[in-house]
Design a protein around this motif. Structure first.
Motif, PDB file in Angstrom:
ATOM      1  N   LYS A 118      39.652  42.888  46.445  1.00  0.00           N
ATOM      2  CA  LYS A 118      40.370  41.628  46.251  1.00  0.00           C
ATOM      3  C   LYS A 118      39.501  40.417  46.603  1.00  0.00           C
ATOM      4  CE  LYS A 118      45.186  43.088  46.358  1.00  0.00           C
ATOM      5  NZ  LYS A 118      46.530  42.886  46.934  1.00  0.00           N
ATOM      6  N   LYS A 119      38.497  40.611  47.421  1.00  0.00           N
ATOM      7  CA  LYS A 119      37.588  39.502  47.729  1.00  0.00           C
ATOM      8  C   LYS A 119      36.767  39.138  46.500  1.00  0.00           C
ATOM      9  CE  LYS A 119      37.257  40.725  52.632  1.00  0.00           C
ATOM     10  NZ  LYS A 119      36.362  41.155  53.750  1.00  0.00           N
ATOM     11  N   TYR A 120      36.330  40.164  45.752  1.00  0.00           N
ATOM     12  CA  TYR A 120      35.601  39.911  44.508  1.00  0.00           C
ATOM     13  C   TYR A 120      36.523  39.252  43.488  1.00  0.00           C
ATOM     14  CZ  TYR A 120      31.575  42.824  45.881  1.00  0.00           C
ATOM     15  OH  TYR A 120      30.451  43.331  46.496  1.00  0.00           O
ATOM     16  N   GLU A 144      41.984  25.946  45.850  1.00  0.00           N
ATOM     17  CA  GLU A 144      41.998  26.660  47.120  1.00  0.00           C
ATOM     18  C   GLU A 144      41.758  28.158  46.902  1.00  0.00           C
ATOM     19  OE1 GLU A 144      45.712  25.910  48.963  1.00  0.00           O
ATOM     20  OE2 GLU A 144      45.324  23.779  49.346  1.00  0.00           O
ATOM     21  N   ASP A 145      41.296  28.806  47.956  1.00  0.00           N
ATOM     22  CA  ASP A 145      41.125  30.261  47.897  1.00  0.00           C
ATOM     23  C   ASP A 145      42.489  30.940  47.847  1.00  0.00           C
ATOM     24  OD1 ASP A 145      38.412  29.900  48.063  1.00  0.00           O
ATOM     25  OD2 ASP A 145      38.328  30.225  50.245  1.00  0.00           O
ATOM     26  N   LEU A 146      42.545  32.041  47.096  1.00  0.00           N
ATOM     27  CA  LEU A 146      43.775  32.822  47.040  1.00  0.00           C
ATOM     28  C   LEU A 146      43.920  33.649  48.309  1.00  0.00           C
ATOM     29  CD1 LEU A 146      43.636  34.154  43.354  1.00  0.00           C
ATOM     30  CD2 LEU A 146      45.169  32.391  44.249  1.00  0.00           C
ATOM     31  N   LYS A 147      45.139  33.728  48.817  1.00  0.00           N
ATOM     32  CA  LYS A 147      45.423  34.626  49.932  1.00  0.00           C
ATOM     33  C   LYS A 147      45.479  36.054  49.392  1.00  0.00           C
ATOM     34  CE  LYS A 147      48.082  31.041  52.317  1.00  0.00           C
ATOM     35  NZ  LYS A 147      49.411  30.634  52.825  1.00  0.00           N
ATOM     36  N   GLU A 148      45.340  37.002  50.301  1.00  0.00           N
ATOM     37  CA  GLU A 148      45.245  38.393  49.846  1.00  0.00           C
ATOM     38  C   GLU A 148      46.438  38.811  49.001  1.00  0.00           C
ATOM     39  OE1 GLU A 148      45.026  42.855  51.776  1.00  0.00           O
ATOM     40  OE2 GLU A 148      43.928  41.245  52.758  1.00  0.00           O
ATOM     41  N   VAL A 158      46.495  42.410  40.747  1.00  0.00           N
ATOM     42  CA  VAL A 158      45.761  43.641  40.454  1.00  0.00           C
ATOM     43  C   VAL A 158      45.675  43.781  38.937  1.00  0.00           C
ATOM     44  CG1 VAL A 158      45.719  46.146  40.685  1.00  0.00           C
ATOM     45  CG2 VAL A 158      46.540  44.722  42.587  1.00  0.00           C
ATOM     46  N   VAL A 159      44.462  43.779  38.427  1.00  0.00           N
ATOM     47  CA  VAL A 159      44.215  43.871  36.988  1.00  0.00           C
ATOM     48  C   VAL A 159      43.554  45.207  36.696  1.00  0.00           C
ATOM     49  CG1 VAL A 159      43.165  42.761  34.977  1.00  0.00           C
ATOM     50  CG2 VAL A 159      43.888  41.372  36.946  1.00  0.00           C
ATOM     51  N   ALA A 160      44.028  45.879  35.657  1.00  0.00           N
ATOM     52  CA  ALA A 160      43.513  47.207  35.327  1.00  0.00           C
ATOM     53  C   ALA A 160      43.157  47.298  33.855  1.00  0.00           C
ATOM     54  CB  ALA A 160      44.544  48.279  35.686  1.00  0.00           C
ATOM     55  N   ILE A 161      42.266  48.220  33.555  1.00  0.00           N
ATOM     56  CA  ILE A 161      41.914  48.552  32.169  1.00  0.00           C
ATOM     57  C   ILE A 161      42.417  49.959  31.893  1.00  0.00           C
ATOM     58  CG2 ILE A 161      40.002  49.157  30.636  1.00  0.00           C
ATOM     59  CD1 ILE A 161      38.379  46.931  31.890  1.00  0.00           C
ATOM     60  N   ARG A 181      52.525  36.233  41.602  1.00  0.00           N
ATOM     61  CA  ARG A 181      52.197  36.718  42.943  1.00  0.00           C
ATOM     62  C   ARG A 181      52.591  35.690  44.006  1.00  0.00           C
ATOM     63  NH1 ARG A 181      50.079  41.748  45.014  1.00  0.00           N
ATOM     64  NH2 ARG A 181      49.698  42.995  43.160  1.00  0.00           N
ATOM     65  N   LYS A 182      52.369  34.435  43.715  1.00  0.00           N
ATOM     66  CA  LYS A 182      52.691  33.382  44.687  1.00  0.00           C
ATOM     67  C   LYS A 182      54.196  33.245  44.891  1.00  0.00           C
ATOM     68  CE  LYS A 182      48.562  30.496  44.254  1.00  0.00           C
ATOM     69  NZ  LYS A 182      48.047  29.137  43.961  1.00  0.00           N
ATOM     70  N   GLN A 183      54.975  33.624  43.871  1.00  0.00           N
ATOM     71  CA  GLN A 183      56.430  33.505  43.966  1.00  0.00           C
ATOM     72  C   GLN A 183      57.060  34.659  44.735  1.00  0.00           C
ATOM     73  OE1 GLN A 183      57.772  33.154  39.939  1.00  0.00           O
ATOM     74  NE2 GLN A 183      56.981  31.069  39.658  1.00  0.00           N
ATOM     75  N   ARG A 184      56.312  35.773  44.847  1.00  0.00           N
ATOM     76  CA  ARG A 184      56.868  36.936  45.539  1.00  0.00           C
ATOM     77  C   ARG A 184      56.976  36.674  47.030  1.00  0.00           C
ATOM     78  NH1 ARG A 184      53.747  42.178  42.972  1.00  0.00           N
ATOM     79  NH2 ARG A 184      54.172  41.732  40.765  1.00  0.00           N
ATOM     80  N   LYS A 185      57.932  37.351  47.648  1.00  0.00           N
ATOM     81  CA  LYS A 185      58.105  37.253  49.089  1.00  0.00           C
ATOM     82  C   LYS A 185      57.520  38.500  49.741  1.00  0.00           C
ATOM     83  CE  LYS A 185      62.324  34.460  48.803  1.00  0.00           C
ATOM     84  NZ  LYS A 185      63.761  34.381  49.174  1.00  0.00           N
TER      85      LYS A 185
END
Length: 641
Positions: A128-130, A143-147, A152-155, A636-640
């Motif tokens: 997630k840092k990458y 701003e930097d994204l929080k963890e 999560v993106v997948a192929i 993601r930001k809207q999730r609790k």
């Protein structure tokens, strides 16, 4: 789980526990004491007993004493305590004082549970840092994204032999050019795309390097003549390696021979690479985690009636339905009741590739003959030879005499190959690592099991867990659906965006339609797939499917293998000149296509065309990908949490 350690002196005895992994074992009492310990793995219930059988006759001078059988109910023995058993009268004293030690301690070697293993959880934290750094640059975030804000993106890919091997390189190159490769956390592969993945993951930092170098090596292997894969030296190598694999204790079949052919097609020398070696490519989060997919079949049932999904990562091999996983290096070893009872050497990656892409082994005899361009090759190496001596000048005889033939029996090597090739089983058998487990009634109600409850016998746990299933019967997922979706849809992976890179032959929408119907039937959140009939006739390069009413459903970007605007554009927004129009003619859909699944060798020109096409199709849809990523971050930001 029960480990029965039995220590006895001064006699050879036979110990039997019916229903155990070991069955019966003997102790030679005149051997070293350290060798007089035996272990049984079994289920303890009221019927489970340990039988100690003395020799048929015991001689004491001139008198013969008939032996007996000592029998102990195992559930009556105290755990981890030494029990002294006095012999019955009539047996001489030197056979007294048998020691039996029961042991139930120790952790299982099979990990049970539907959570991700600790290594994968740690990988995600590092990855997630990458991803966060890449998204900040691509989306121009202040701003930097929080963890918990990092999506999560997948192929996910489809198979297609050498076509999918080649096309996947182009797609990944396009993502790398857009700086999107660092946004990917998972890559799911099956069949031909496992060839690409296994090659890439031999390099611990492959995604951090420009992919052109890896593509040049792939080009060399794909365009080389495949007749070298069937030379005498290769045939001897196949034979010796299969023989050695058998000596190690592994089952061998035609699928293993197919794996060795794949190795020769894609490498210039023996590939010692193993699945667990790929940990070095992900332990620091520097590359997406590879997930290889296969299905387990059951004798007497079709793949449509019964199949169970298996996933293979550098960390673990797991059965999705049962939440049972083992260490990657232990796959192929024998387990009983969750215990590793016989450890074998880890299988080389080429044998795994043979199993992952076993649907193509059906046609390997076609490849075999094609490589030699004649049936003579098959006749030469696998049949007895009958030569008309009259055709040999130095052996010609009087023409008026009876015709004479020289009969040359086939060699040991050719006979062995003939036995393997003519049998042609399409199933790879590996030891079943959930053998010996018993399913609790409430397990059928568990969330994990219910998610993948999709076969005709899931309501009959005694049939699911039959002790007769000593082996897993593994095949290419193309026997069911040509897709690597299921592992990516595990709820614990929380995948937000899936890039569906489609390389299948025939209908481009069929795998997507099939998996959408299947996934919906399993109750797994998934967007509705809607493609107009007009579009189905003339597919575009990319489609986006999302479900605004279901935050848990991933956004799917579908990339069919089509040649749409590439015909007129050599790069996004850059039209071809009249002289360059020929380069845009890439046939990926007709029966005359040079990229059919059966083609194992491409010309350099065709290899380059296919890579450029899939590279372009990704580049030309940058805006759709960026939009999907931006939406994923917002969700993601809207999730609790």
């Amino acid at each position: 789980m029960c480990n029965e350690g039995c220590l006895i002196a001064d006699l050879e005895l036979t110990f039997t526990v019916k229903g155990s992994h070991e069955g019966s074992q003997k102790i030679l009492l005149d051997s070293d004491p350290s060798l007089r310990i035996i272990v049984f793995h079994c289920v303890i219930n009221e019927q489970t007993r340990l039988d100690v059988t003395l020799p048929e006759e015991l001689a004491d001078g001139n008198e013969t004493v008939k032996s007996g059988v000592l029998s102990f109910p195992l559930n009556s023995l105290p755990v981890q305590k030494e029990i002294i058993v006095e012999e019955e009268a009539g047996v001489v004293n030197k056979y007294n004082n048998r020691k039996i030690i029961a042991n139930l301690s120790g952790d299982l070697d099979v990990r049970l549970g539907f959570n991700l293993c600790m290594e994968e959880q740690e990988f995600l934290r590092k990855r997630k840092k990458y991803v966060a750094a890449a998204l900040k640059k691509i989306l121009h975030l202040e701003e930097d994204l929080k963890e918990h804000e990092v999506p999560v993106v997948a192929i996910t890919t489809t198979g297609g032999g050498t076509r999918s091997l080649t096309a996947m390189y182009g797609s990944l190159l396009g993502l790398q050019k857009l700086n999107l490769l660092d946004c990917i956390s998972y890559i799911g592969g099956l069949s031909g795309t496992t060839w690409t993945m296994a090659n890439l993951y031999e390099d611990a930092n492959w995604s951090q390097k420009y992919l052109e170098d890896a593509i040049k090596e792939a080009r060399k292997q794909v365009t080389k003549s495949k007749i070298c894969c069937f030379s005498l030296d290769c045939l001897k190598y196949y034979y010796e390696d299969l023989k050695e694999r058998t000596k190690e204790g592994h089952n061998t079949s035609f699928i293993d021979l197919w794996g060795l052919v794949i190795e020769s097609m894609l490498h210039d020398k023996k590939d010692e690479h193993r699945l667990s070696d790929q940990r070095q490519t992900v332990d620091n989060g520097q590359n997406p985690l590879p997930i290889y997919v296969a299905i387990n079949l059951k004798s007497g049932y079709s793949a449509q009636a019964f199949r169970e999904w298996l996933e293979f990562t550098p960390y673990e091999v797991g059965l999705l339905k049962y939440g049972a996983s083992i260490r990657a290096e232990h796959f192929g070893s024998e387990f009983f009741m969750g215990r590793l009872v016989k450890r074998l050497s880890e299988t080389r990656i080429c044998y795994m590739q043979g199993m992952w892409s076993s649907i193509f082994s059906i046609d390997v005899m076609y490849v075999w003959n094609l490589a030699a361009d004649s049936e003579d090759f098959w006749c030469r190496w696998t049949r007895d030879r009958v030569t008309d001596i009259a055709e040999e000048p130095f052996l010609s005889m009087n023409p008026y005499e009876v015709d004479t033939c020289l009969f040359t029996p086939s060699s040991v090597l050719s006979s062995a190959l003939r036995d393997v090739l003519t049998g042609r089983p399409t199933i790879a058998q590996y030891p079943n690592f959930i053998r010996g487990f018993q399913m609790h009634s409430k397990y059928l109600e568990s969330e994990g099991f219910s998610t993948w409850k999709d076969t005709v016998i899931d309501s009959f746990p005694n049939k699911l867990m039959e002790t007769a299933d000593d082996e897993l019967s593994l095949v290419d997922t193309g026997f069911f659906i040509n897709t690597s979706y299921p592992p990516l849809l595990r709820s614990k992976r929380e995948v937000d965006v899936i890039l569906h890179l489609n390389y299948s032959g025939g209908s481009q929408t069929l795998p997507l339609d099939q998996i959408a119907k299947y996934i919906s039937g399993q109750g797994i959140p998934f967007p509705k797939i809607e493609i107009s009939e007009e579009d189905r006739e003339n597919l575009k390069e990319c489609y986006v499917f999302e479900d605004a009413d279901s935050p848990q459903a991933p956004t799917v970007l579908f990339f069919p293998l089509v040649n749409d605007t590439f015909k007129k554009y050599k790069a996004p927004g850059v039209e071809r000149t009249p002289e360059e129009m020929a380069e845009g003619k890439v046939d990926v859909s007709t029966i005359l296509s040079p990229f059919t699944t059966r083609e194992v060798c491409f010309s350099e020109e065709n290899f380059d065309k296919l890579v450029k096409l899939t590279d372009y199709n990704v580049l030309n849809n940058e805006k759709l990908i960026i939009r999907a990523l931006r939406l994923a971050v917002a969700r993601r930001k809207q999730r609790k949490y």
